[in-house]
Structure formats: structure tokens, C-alpha cells
Enzyme design. Structure first.
Site, PDB file in Angstrom:
ATOM      1  N   GLU A 436       0.835  -1.209   0.000  1.00  0.00           N
ATOM      2  CA  GLU A 436       0.000   0.000   0.000  1.00  0.00           C
ATOM      3  C   GLU A 436       0.867   1.255   0.000  1.00  0.00           C
ATOM      4  O   GLU A 436       1.657   1.473   0.915  1.00  0.00           O
ATOM      5  CB  GLU A 436      -0.905  -0.019   1.250  1.00  0.00           C
ATOM      6  CG  GLU A 436      -1.663   1.271   1.471  1.00  0.00           C
ATOM      7  CD  GLU A 436      -2.469   1.265   2.768  1.00  0.00           C
ATOM      8  OE1 GLU A 436      -2.426   0.250   3.509  1.00  0.00           O
ATOM      9  OE2 GLU A 436      -3.142   2.269   3.038  1.00  0.00           O
ATOM     10  N   ASP A 509      -1.460  -1.125   5.623  1.00  0.00           N
ATOM     11  CA  ASP A 509      -1.405  -0.580   6.972  1.00  0.00           C
ATOM     12  C   ASP A 509      -2.476  -1.214   7.853  1.00  0.00           C
ATOM     13  O   ASP A 509      -3.481  -1.695   7.368  1.00  0.00           O
ATOM     14  CB  ASP A 509      -1.644   0.934   6.944  1.00  0.00           C
ATOM     15  CG  ASP A 509      -0.478   1.670   6.311  1.00  0.00           C
ATOM     16  OD1 ASP A 509       0.631   1.100   6.300  1.00  0.00           O
ATOM     17  OD2 ASP A 509      -0.677   2.797   5.823  1.00  0.00           O
ATOM     18  N   ASP A 511      -4.776  -0.011   9.487  1.00  0.00           N
ATOM     19  CA  ASP A 511      -5.855   0.940   9.773  1.00  0.00           C
ATOM     20  C   ASP A 511      -7.017   0.692   8.812  1.00  0.00           C
ATOM     21  O   ASP A 511      -6.987  -0.241   8.024  1.00  0.00           O
ATOM     22  CB  ASP A 511      -5.338   2.384   9.674  1.00  0.00           C
ATOM     23  CG  ASP A 511      -4.794   2.685   8.274  1.00  0.00           C
ATOM     24  OD1 ASP A 511      -4.976   1.850   7.361  1.00  0.00           O
ATOM     25  OD2 ASP A 511      -4.173   3.753   8.106  1.00  0.00           O
ATOM     26  N   ASP A 513      -8.100   2.308   6.137  1.00  0.00           N
ATOM     27  CA  ASP A 513      -7.762   2.367   4.727  1.00  0.00           C
ATOM     28  C   ASP A 513      -7.055   1.103   4.277  1.00  0.00           C
ATOM     29  O   ASP A 513      -7.334   0.561   3.214  1.00  0.00           O
ATOM     30  CB  ASP A 513      -6.831   3.562   4.460  1.00  0.00           C
ATOM     31  CG  ASP A 513      -7.624   4.760   3.966  1.00  0.00           C
ATOM     32  OD1 ASP A 513      -8.861   4.625   3.835  1.00  0.00           O
ATOM     33  OD2 ASP A 513      -7.002   5.811   3.721  1.00  0.00           O
TER      34      ASP A 513
END
Ligand code: 0RA
Length: 653
Positions: A436, A509, A511, A513
């Protein structure tokens, strides 16, 4: 090769064999295997109830770590087994595959035939208790895995079945504690159990299933009078159905009982969820082939019958439809029940029985023909045909585009520009990290072992493959780069032998997203390169969430639990929270996430296709309402990895 003589041979018998090789019976000793223990007990109760001997199954997750299942069926037989001379209860819980010992005719169809039996649950439990309510009497038995002279004797009957009182109830109550000497983590996951029970409730219409979690005081009641009709409705709830309610067909032929519910939605993918004796068959098989053949035939007949002989409609008549055209936007649940099922395929989730094909085709042909012959359903027929026409047009356009792309050799040249390839040409050892973000991609390029590790950075979010047509999916640059790099092609052109990397590792990540990107990529692989999932080539990388440092030592923590474990023992330490991959140095990324000797990877499996599909739809469908609700309800969720870090499915370490 060592030679064996008889004194070296270990005689494996019954339940001890299960403990010796749990993997052979329940797949893993990770989270999935743990839940398998519970499925065995639940399946038995459901079999009893689904065959008409009761109407209710109650599952409870207790505070003491046990799980229990109560049904209101006939109660497990208590009388002594004529040959084995022990109670029926003891037979069920101590003999492998005891089901058959009561004769094959107890249940017409049985999902349990596929299962390994309640005795496996007993073998892998600390203890298991059974209470039977039958003919006015209450009976009790207890089994334990007892340690003696350093050896564990699995599932021993320590309290032989005995009468303990009177009752007006009927049924069976089983309560067990998974053995923490077998499983690293014996915590049952509420959502996993809930999803499984929901699927079961859909597949067995009218059965009441209750789930109670005494650890958190959660409680849920599940009962679907519409059965798989309600299942399809729930699958299409977040999409745009082209008509309501779903088409429903139910019939029995030659001892095979077939039910089908289907609907079309305003999307371009095909979703068929099939089951045999309540067991999911994500790899399809003969029953699915029978259904597809029937659908293609009936809809082709419908077109012939309803296309008028004028110039405009004549053109439609000339469209050469293929089966796929009739399945664009299809959402169907096909559930059949039959005897002597044979499973095949990579993961033994594909129906192999040849006789099922013609039977399912016959039931579906007849049912669908009758449905469309009815004047009031003609409009639904027309809606489906319009959808198929547009699918056929797009397919032809996509083919032209693809032929063009091939002739210009675009696929291999410019697209792979962003790929930092590895030097090895050996696909068996090569890995590709889909990373990412450009900056994390850069770090990964510096940190990798360039001999066998390739890096493909993804800028922004790659396209949402749920919403788009196949030709739009192919046009997206991020997706085309992935396709070009992996080498197998997609859809019908997919060729596993052209795979360039044995491991395809998604690195995002920790998180929201990052999870979204992971969801999108998994959807894409699920829909267009599914064999990569069934073949076990897709992985999710696990970057650490925290770094704990003291004066002379450092620890990386991958979960909050690990963090708590480590910091509990320390006095002076500093804590760094990694918000993204980009915060790590190349060396740190290598050590924590990429080095095969240290990292943890999670292998993505197909088993939870239904859950994945639902979640992916919720995340990416057109309708933002349910998505928002879901995000709000699960702000911290990590559901697509239903697999947890400590699952033994993960790679080495
Ligand atoms: C075999 C025969 C009979 C009942 C059962 C099995 C049975 C098994 C389980 C497992 C969980 N709940 C269950 N309930 C029933 C019929 C025995 C009879 O009619 O006496």
C-alpha cells in the site's frame, strides 16, 4: 530410510489417534480447528432437529470456557449397544465415526456424514459432559482426557452413563471444555459462531436456533421461515435487486431433494452459493453444473418463445448467448440433500456425484420452465433477458478490446513499470509483495531480499471490483499491473501453471484504509483469480503494531494482547505505535514483516466465502447506508482476517 520392527510400531487406537494427529481430523489446531469441535456437536443436534424430531437448538458460550449445545430431539440412545456393550451415548462419544453404527437409516440425509463425529470433540477436550432427557428420565455421563504416567488418555468415560432423575423434557445437552494442551487458544469467537448458525438457520427453514454468550451477555435468536429465500434476500439486501421476491424452486427426485432460490441484482458478477447436506461447496460440482445447464436452457427457450418476428427483435434473436451471460448479476443459493455424497477438489468442497447433475437439472428445468410459463412472471423473464443481452454485448466488446491489447502486446511492456521484480526466475520460491502506497513501496524495495522478493507498490486505492464490469476492471491500471505481474491471466483464461510467484502477499497498513485495500484486493482475487485462493497462494502480511524498547532490548508486538503481555513485565520502557508501514525503516520492515524466518503471514482461504462476500458487498456496494452502520458498529474490526494471528494456519514461526 529407517527400518521398522514390530516393537517400534505405535498402535494408534481410537481417540488417542485423534490427539496424536489432530490435523487429520479437524484440519488445524488453530482458531478454525477449535471451532470445528463445536461444529461437530452442533451438526449432530441440527441433524436430529432437521429430520423432524425437534425444532430447537440452543448454543451457549460459557464464562468458564466451555461451550454447550442443547436440542429438543429424541435424545441420544441410552440403552447398551448390542455388540459394544456400552451405552449409546458412550458409543457416540468414544467411537470414531459412530454415526453409522446405528444403521444408515436413522436420518434420511445427514450432514454429519461428512463430519468426523462427536467423538473427535471428546478426544480433543479436557472434559465433555452429556445429559440426555428421554422417556421421562434424565441421564448423565462425563468423559475426561486424563494424564497418567506422562501419557494422556483421551476422552475416557469417568462417569459412566447413569440415571440421575426424572424429567418432562426430551433432548440432548452436551457441554465441553476444549483442551488447552491441544489448542493454543481455546476462546470461541462469537461472530464466527453466529455466522455459522445463521447459515445453518437459513438452510434449515423453521428451525429455532439460539446463541447466548455468557461472557458478554450477547444473545441472538435465529429462525427463517423462508429458508434459502430469506438467505438470498439477505445476500441482496445491500445491492439493488432487479425484482422481488427471489424465484424459489423445491422438489424431490430419486431420493435427492433440491431447493433453489435466485434473484438478479444490478451488478456484474455471479454469486452461486451451493450446499450438499448443509455443507458448503464453494468449489461447486455436479449440482451446480446441473443448475447452470437448466438455467441456460430455460432462458434460451424463453427468448425463442418471446422474441417477435419483426426486424428490430430479429437482431436479438441472432445474439449468440453463452451461459455466463445469463448469470451476470445472479445471486443464487442451491441446497441439495442426498445420500452417499462424494467430495472432490483441492479442498474437498466440490460435489463429485455424477447422478446429482441430471437430478438437479431436471428439478431446476421443470421449476424454472413452469415459473416463466406463468403470465404473471413474464416481466421477470424480460428483465433477466435484458440483463443477459447487455452482458453479451459487453462480453463481445471486451473480447475485441482484449484481442487488440494482445496484438499490441501491451500487457507485458509498460504496465509492469512500477514492479520491482526479483532476480530469481524460480516461481516456486518467488514472492510478490503488493504494498500500500508509494512510500511504503519504496521502503519495501530497499528492505527486501531482491533475489526472490518482488515489490509492487499500489498508489491510492485500486478500483473497487464489485461495482465494475469485467472490461472496466481490466481497464484499471492498478489491476492490470497486478494481472500482468502475476502472469496467470484471469477468469476463463486463468492458467495456474503460468503463476510467477508462489506467494502473493498483500501488505497494507493496520488501519481502516489498509483494511479497505485488503478487502478490495481479496474481492478481486476471489472473483477473477479464485484458484489462487483455493491453491493457497494468497497471503496477508502482518506488520507490527507497536515497538517496545528498553535500554538494552526491543520487542515488536503484532497484537494488543502481545503488547500487554510484554509491557506487564517491564518497568521502564518506551512505546512506539506504528500507524503505517511508512513509519518503519527498510531494515525494520525486513526484520518484522518480510524476513521469512521471522515474519508471520496469514494464508487466505476460501472457506468463508459467504462471509467475505457479504462484507465485501457491504464495504463496496453502491449503497452507503449499511456500510456506514457497519463501520460505526465495528470501528475496530479486523474481520476479513477472521483468522487471527495465533492461528496455526500461519506460516512457520
Ligand atoms: C441415533 C438414534 C436416535 C437419536 C440420535 C442418534 C440422536 C443423536 C444426537 C446427537 C445430538 N443430539 C442427538 N439427538 C438424537 C434415536 C434413538 C431412539 O429413538 O431411541
Amino acid at each position: 530410510m529407517a527400518s521398522y520392527d514390530s516393537k517400534d510400531l505405535i498402535v494408534l487406537e481410537g481417540l488417542d489417534a485423534v490427539r496424536m494427529r489432530p490435523g487429520m481430523y479437524i484440519g488445524t489446531t488453530g482458531v478454525k480447528g477449535l471451532h470445528h469441535l463445536l461444529w461437530e456437536i452442533i451438526d449432530n443436534a441440527i441433524d436430529e432437529v432437521a429430520n423432524g424430531y425437534g425444532n430447537k437448538v440452543e448454543v451457549t458460550l460459557h464464562k468458564d470456557g466451555t461451550a454447550s449445545v442443547l436440542d429438543n430431539g429424541r435424545g441420544i440412545p441410552v440403552s447398551p449397544h448390542p455388540k459394544l456393550k456400552v451405552s449409546g451415548v458412550e458409543v457416540v462419544f468414544t467411537q470414531l465415526h459412530a454415526g453409522g453404527k446405528f444403521g444408515d437409516n436413522n436420518y434420511k440425509y445427514s450432514g454429519g456424514l461428512h463430519g468426523v463425529g462427536a467423538s473427535v470433540t471428546n478426544a480433543l477436550s479436557r472434559y465433555l459432559e452429556v445429559t440426555v432427557f428421554k422417556d421421562g428420565k434424565k441421564y448423565f455421563a462425563r468423559f475426561e482426557s486424563v494424564e497418567k504416567n506422562g501419557k494422556i488418555h483421551s476422552g475416557m468415560p469417568v462417569v459412566k452413563l447413569k440415571e440421575v432423575g426424572n424429567t418432562t423434557l426430551k433432548g440432548t445437552y452436551v457441554r465441553f471444555l476444549p483442551d488447552d494442551r491441544v489448542f493454543r487458544d481455546i476462546t470461541f469467537d462469537y461472530d464466527t459462531v453466529y455466522e455459522r448458525l445463521k447459515e445453518t438457520a437459513f438452510l434449515n427453514k423453521g428451525i429455532h436456533i439460539e446463541l447466548t454468550d455468557e461472557r458478554t451477555n450477547k444473545h441472538e435468536t435465529l429462525c427463517y421461515e423462508g429458508g434459502i429465500r430469506d438467505y438470498v434476500t439477505s445476500l441482496t439486501m445491500d445491492k439493488k435487486p432487479l425484482f422481488v421476491p427471489p424465484i424459489y424452486i423445491e422438489n424431490e427426485i430419486e431420493d435427492t431433494y433440491v431447493t433453489l432460490a435466485m434473484q438478479y441484482v444490478d451488478s456484474y458478477t455471479e454469486n452461486i452459493f451451493s450446499y450438499v447436506n448443509n455443507i458448503p461447496t464453494p468449489e461447486g460440482g455436479t449440482h451446480e453444473v446441473g443448475f447452470k445447464t437448466a438455467l441456460t436452457k430455460v432462458l434460451n427457450d424463453f427468448i425463442k418463445k418471446h422474441t417477435k418476428d419483426n426486424a428490430k427483435d430479429k437482431k436479438d434473436k441472432e445474439i449468440a448467448f453463452i451461459g455466463d451471460d445469463f448469470r451476470e448479476g445472479l445471486v443464487a443459493v442451491l441446497s441439495i440433500k442426498m445420500k452417499s455424497v462424494q467430495f472432490e477438489g483441492q479442498t474437498k468442497t466440490k460435489l463429485g456425484n455424477v447422478e446429482a447433475r441430471a437430478r438437479v437439472e431436471a428439478v431446476c428445468s421443470q421449476g424454472l420452465t413452469e415459473f416463466f410459463a406463468s403470465k404473471k412472471n413474464e416481466n421477470i423473464g424480460n428483465i433477466i433477458i435484458e440483463k443477459a443481452k447487455s452482458a453479451a454485448r459487453v462480453r463481445q466488446a471486451a473480447k475485441r478490446a482484449k484481442d487488440l491489447a494482445r496484438s499490441k502486446n501491451i500487457e507485458t511492456s509498460m504496465l509492469i513499470g512500477k514492479l520491482a521484480n526479483c532476480t530469481s526466475k524460480n516461481a516456486d520460491i518467488n514472492e510478490i509483495f503488493i504494498v500500500e502506497g508509494d512510500s511504503a513501496g519504496g521502503t519495501a524495495k530497499q528492505g527486501r531480499d531482491r533475489y526472490f522478493q518482488a515489490i509492487l507498490p499500489l498508489r491510492g486505492k485500486p478500483l473497487n471490483s464489485e461495482k465494475k464490469r469485467i472490461d472496466q476492471v481490466l481497464a484499471n491500471e492498478e489491476i492490470r499491473t497486478i494481472i500482468g505481474a502475476i502472469g496467470t491471466g484471469i477468469g476463463e483464461d486463468f492458467k495456474l501453471e503460468n503463476l510467477k510467484y508462489n506467494k502473493i502477499i498483500i501488505l497494507s497498513d493496520a488501519d481502516q484504509d489498509g483494511m479497505h485495500i485488503r478487502c478490495i484486493l481479496l474481492t478481486f482475487f476471489f472473483r477473477y483469480m479464485r484458484p489462487l485462493i483455493t491453491n493457497g497462494n494468497i497471503y496477508v502480511g502482518m506488520p507490527p503494531l507497536y515497538k517496545v524498547s528498553t535500554k538494552d532490548k526491543e520487542w515488536y508486538c503484532y497484537t494488543d494482547e502481545e503488547l500487554n503481555d510484554i509491557t506487564a513485565k517491564l518497568k521502564n520502557y518506551t512505546l512506539q505505535r506504528y500507524k503505517g508501514l511508512g513509519e518503519m525503516s527498510a531494515e525494520q520492515l525486513w526484520t518484522t514483516t518480510m524476513d521469512p524466518s521471522k515474519r508471520s503471514l496469514i494464508r487466505v482461504t476460501l472457506e468463508d466465502a459467504v462471509i467475505a462476500d457479504k462484507e465485501i458487498t457491504m464495504w463496496m456496494g453502491d449503497d452507503v447506508g449499511p456500510r456506514k452502520d457497519y463501520i460505526n458498529k465495528n470501528a475496530n474490526f479486523n474481520k476479513i482476517d477472521n483468522f487471527k494471528k495465533n492461528d496455526s494456519d500461519k506460516e512457520d514461526k
